[in-house]
Scaffold this motif. Sequence first.
Motif, short mmCIF file in Angstrom:
data_model
loop_
_atom_site.label_atom_id
_atom_site.label_comp_id
_atom_site.label_asym_id
_atom_site.label_seq_id
_atom_site.Cartn_x
_atom_site.Cartn_y
_atom_site.Cartn_z
N ASP A 1 0.76 -1.06 0.06
CA ASP A 1 0.10 0.08 -0.03
C ASP A 1 0.87 1.22 0.11
OD1 ASP A 1 -2.44 -1.01 -0.12
OD2 ASP A 1 -2.52 -1.60 2.11
N ARG A 2 2.11 1.09 0.31
CA ARG A 2 2.98 2.32 0.52
C ARG A 2 3.52 2.63 -1.03
NH1 ARG A 2 7.46 0.36 5.04
NH2 ARG A 2 6.26 0.61 6.89
N LEU A 3 3.06 2.14 -2.12
CA LEU A 3 3.47 2.28 -3.26
C LEU A 3 2.56 3.11 -4.01
CD1 LEU A 3 5.70 1.16 -5.28
CD2 LEU A 3 4.04 -0.24 -6.37
N ILE A 4 1.46 3.01 -3.77
CA ILE A 4 0.46 3.84 -4.63
C ILE A 4 -0.14 4.92 -3.53
CG2 ILE A 4 -0.09 2.15 -6.16
CD1 ILE A 4 -2.74 1.57 -4.33
N ASN A 5 -0.10 4.76 -2.23
CA ASN A 5 -0.59 5.98 -1.44
C ASN A 5 0.55 6.88 -0.93
OD1 ASN A 5 -3.28 5.01 -1.34
ND2 ASN A 5 -2.52 3.29 -0.69
N GLY A 6 0.32 8.20 -0.71
CA GLY A 6 1.41 8.83 -0.03
C GLY A 6 1.31 8.87 1.40
N MET A 7 2.35 9.34 2.14
CA MET A 7 2.62 9.18 3.63
C MET A 7 2.68 10.52 4.33
SD MET A 7 5.36 7.15 5.63
CE MET A 7 4.90 5.50 5.17
N ASP A 8 1.79 10.52 5.28
CA ASP A 8 1.64 11.96 5.78
C ASP A 8 2.72 12.32 7.07
OD1 ASP A 8 0.88 10.62 7.86
OD2 ASP A 8 -1.36 11.51 8.33
N PHE A 9 2.64 13.37 7.67
CA PHE A 9 3.65 13.76 8.66
C PHE A 9 3.90 12.68 9.70
CE2 PHE A 9 -0.32 15.83 9.85
CZ PHE A 9 -0.27 15.75 11.31
N ARG A 10 2.78 12.12 10.05
CA ARG A 10 2.81 11.17 11.25
C ARG A 10 3.13 9.69 10.70
NH1 ARG A 10 -2.06 13.78 12.95
NH2 ARG A 10 -1.63 14.70 14.73
N GLY A 11 3.43 9.42 9.32
CA GLY A 11 4.06 8.18 8.80
C GLY A 11 2.69 7.36 8.48
N GLU A 12 1.50 7.96 8.45
CA GLU A 12 0.26 7.10 8.01
C GLU A 12 0.08 7.23 6.71
OE1 GLU A 12 -2.71 7.08 11.32
OE2 GLU A 12 -2.09 9.07 11.55
N LEU A 13 -0.52 6.21 6.21
CA LEU A 13 -0.86 6.23 4.63
C LEU A 13 -2.19 6.89 4.20
CD1 LEU A 13 0.52 2.49 3.87
CD2 LEU A 13 1.38 4.68 3.39
N CYS A 14 -2.34 7.51 3.35
CA CYS A 14 -3.43 8.29 2.86
C CYS A 14 -4.37 6.99 2.15
CB CYS A 14 -2.88 9.25 1.81
SG CYS A 14 -2.14 10.58 2.50
N GLY A 15 -5.54 7.37 2.53
CA GLY A 15 -6.69 6.43 1.90
C GLY A 15 -6.52 4.83 2.46
N ILE A 16 -6.05 4.70 3.89
CA ILE A 16 -5.85 3.44 4.55
C ILE A 16 -6.46 3.75 5.87
CG2 ILE A 16 -4.48 1.51 5.32
CD1 ILE A 16 -4.57 1.81 2.48
N LYS A 17 -7.10 2.86 6.18
CA LYS A 17 -7.69 2.86 7.83
C LYS A 17 -8.39 4.26 8.28
CE LYS A 17 -4.28 -0.63 9.36
NZ LYS A 17 -3.37 -0.82 10.26
N GLY A 18 -7.79 4.82 9.33
CA GLY A 18 -8.65 6.17 9.42
C GLY A 18 -8.65 7.29 8.65
#
Length: 775
Positions: free
Chosen positions: A99-116
């Motif tokens: 999922d890290r491949l197609i989704n960006g990662m925010d300032f907290r290290g969480e992936l956009c479009g995943i979970k919360g």
Amino acid sequence: MKTPQEDYENKLQILKAPERKDFDKKHFFAEGDKMSRLEKYEHLDDKDIHNKPFIPPQGFKGPVAERIATDKQFVPLFIIIYAGLIIYAYFTMTQGVPDRLINGMDFRGELCGIKGLSTKHYLYYAGPVDDIQVAWCVHQCPPSSGRQTCMYDTDHLTITTFCYIQMQADKMSRYCIPKEPKSRALVMEQLDSFRSVIRRIASDLWITWDITLSSFAFCILLSYLFTVLAKYENVIMPLIWGGIIGSVASFGIVAWMCWLEQSRIYNFRCIPGTDPNACGGWPVTFFQVLTFIIAGIGGFYLIFIIVMIRRIKRGIELIRHAQRIVKVLGQIRMFPFIIAFVGLVVCSLAFILIVNAMTVGEIQLSRAKNIDGHLLYKIFYNDIIQYCIIFVLFVVVFTLTLILVMNDMFTSYALSIWYFTKLKSTVHIPFLFSMKTLFRYHFGTCIFITCNLLFLTIPQSIMLYVRQLLRWLPQDSNVVRYCQACFMWCIHGFEIFLRYISKHSVVQVAIWSEPYYQSAKKAYFLIFRNRNKIKDLDTLQETIVFQLRLCTAMIACLPVYIYVSFAESTFMGLSTSDVETPIIPTFYVLFCGLFFTSVFQGSYDITCKTIIQLYLMDTEMFFGEQRFVEPFIKEFMEYVGKLEDDEWQVGFIRPIVFDKEKFNKKAKKIQEYNEKVKQGDADDIDAQSEEEDDNQEKIEDYEVDYEDDKEPNYNPTIGLPTVRPSDSQFKRVDSDDLAGNLSQTMMQDLKPQGVFKQGPILNTSQQSFMIQLDQ
């Protein structure tokens, strides 16, 4: 039999230059240096143990039954390669997060479009000028500027007091690119880094995996459909010409795609306020250059097809005859499905492995400039794991090449059994037995051939052209000889090993069950001895088969480009708007499609190569009713053999053309001489002949008298006029003296021993009769 090392040492001793004793000032060379280095190598070829016509062993009926394991020392290499791949796959599959491949990662290290953050798919760069690491996930890219946008809390809903002025942004894949020129340049600079580009390419492929997989199946279906339609005689000719036209059009289509891509990148990047000459960056330049290169290659390719159109017809005829054999042997049509399935599984598993490898990393705290606490989360990817992706790509190419070589070996083995069987309608190739024979005895040779094709094909091609150029130049020139000496280490490697590398070797391995090096030399010298019979027929059919492969792969990849460009979602429901460019999955299908087409259309390539070699071996080992060749193969190959050389040869060697008029004059002169001999006036004829030779250059022409209109005075097999010699000029040989499997070469060897009278002998291509002419 000599090993490669002994062969190398023997040739090295012969090539050592003798002492320069009798110095010749005129030619600047000693008496022992009359031959250049290349000429010495050609002299060595005449004495090579493998450069001898084939002699059939007792009771020869095709591939030998008692087989040995060939080149088994290369099997451990295969085990080592795949052991390393398994160890690498274990670490990447357990640590990778696709999922890290197609989704960006925010300032907290969480992936956009995943979970919360499942409703927030796009990564927005809040203040690239201050700190480009500060980015968070948003529901959509901001359509306007001016208002404040604030960072969300850990629950992803509560808005904090840490805010930035919102900037209008354009959507690119799942990234929001600010329109403000300075911020835009900084974001694009980061996204244009090598690692980011590779991740975005893999992201496009990951999103469209279902479309590409369907295209692979479509490509396999098209390739098989070609083999089905090619069974019909009235369809195969327009089918091949349609493939040739389609291959030429493919270059124009690919160039057009590249031009559209550079236009798309330029229009996206070059907004008002940016430098129009520099805003496009290296991607625009890359696709512009690629467009002109592909268009130029396509133009030269079109000219090549137009110039070679007559000769291509000959190659099409060979493929048509090969199809007749493929139609008879059903195993040849079915085995490619197994190879294609294995290739599809290999490509799929390798892609999953690469996706996981690209996402292996560790999330760590990092310093930030304008965030409370001066900390943010950032991912640090594992460089060692990512560099090893090159090893995975090598294994993929190695595996695909290996299964293609095994397909060639299986096809050659089956065709050899079929060819050397008198009642060919009764031939049935046991599939499981053939596969068992291949794996048990020749798997090591397949690995060896694969390594040679991967690592040595390009050096071989370069050295071939260098050698041809050096051989074409005057061999008594000082400069040429010095150049040969400078390239001696390359030339020696080419002459000793590189020139023997080809797919032709699998035919000899399949028949004689000998190691690769000996088989490759046998195949090379077999074709070299009989080059005037086959001309460049093999090269022509290779060109035609490549055109068919390219056309089929292009037809399979075009739907991908159209679908991704105009459809709203993939088959699995992912949005196609998240694909940065449709050209990435299109090119991926094109390149993989060349493999799948080579499995099916490539069967015609190895079938043609096998037919050529088996025909030449049959010609050397047998004659008359002993021959195994089918009438349609014999008719075509003899037709090719009697074509004028100037219709085929293109290169540095001047062709030798048969002069029919000179031949007729010489025959007439011999006939007149025979009549005078019977009348006792031979001396007058000799005096008259000497006088004519003094007044004109060479009198070598024929005028054939047709004594019987019902019996033409020419050989219908090769198209040459026949001359009936007198009884005093032709000595018959008792059939008992020629019992057994007497080959053409053995008949020629009998002449110096006194079986035939001394004098030049005119042989047909099949040596069905021999005529002795006195000159």
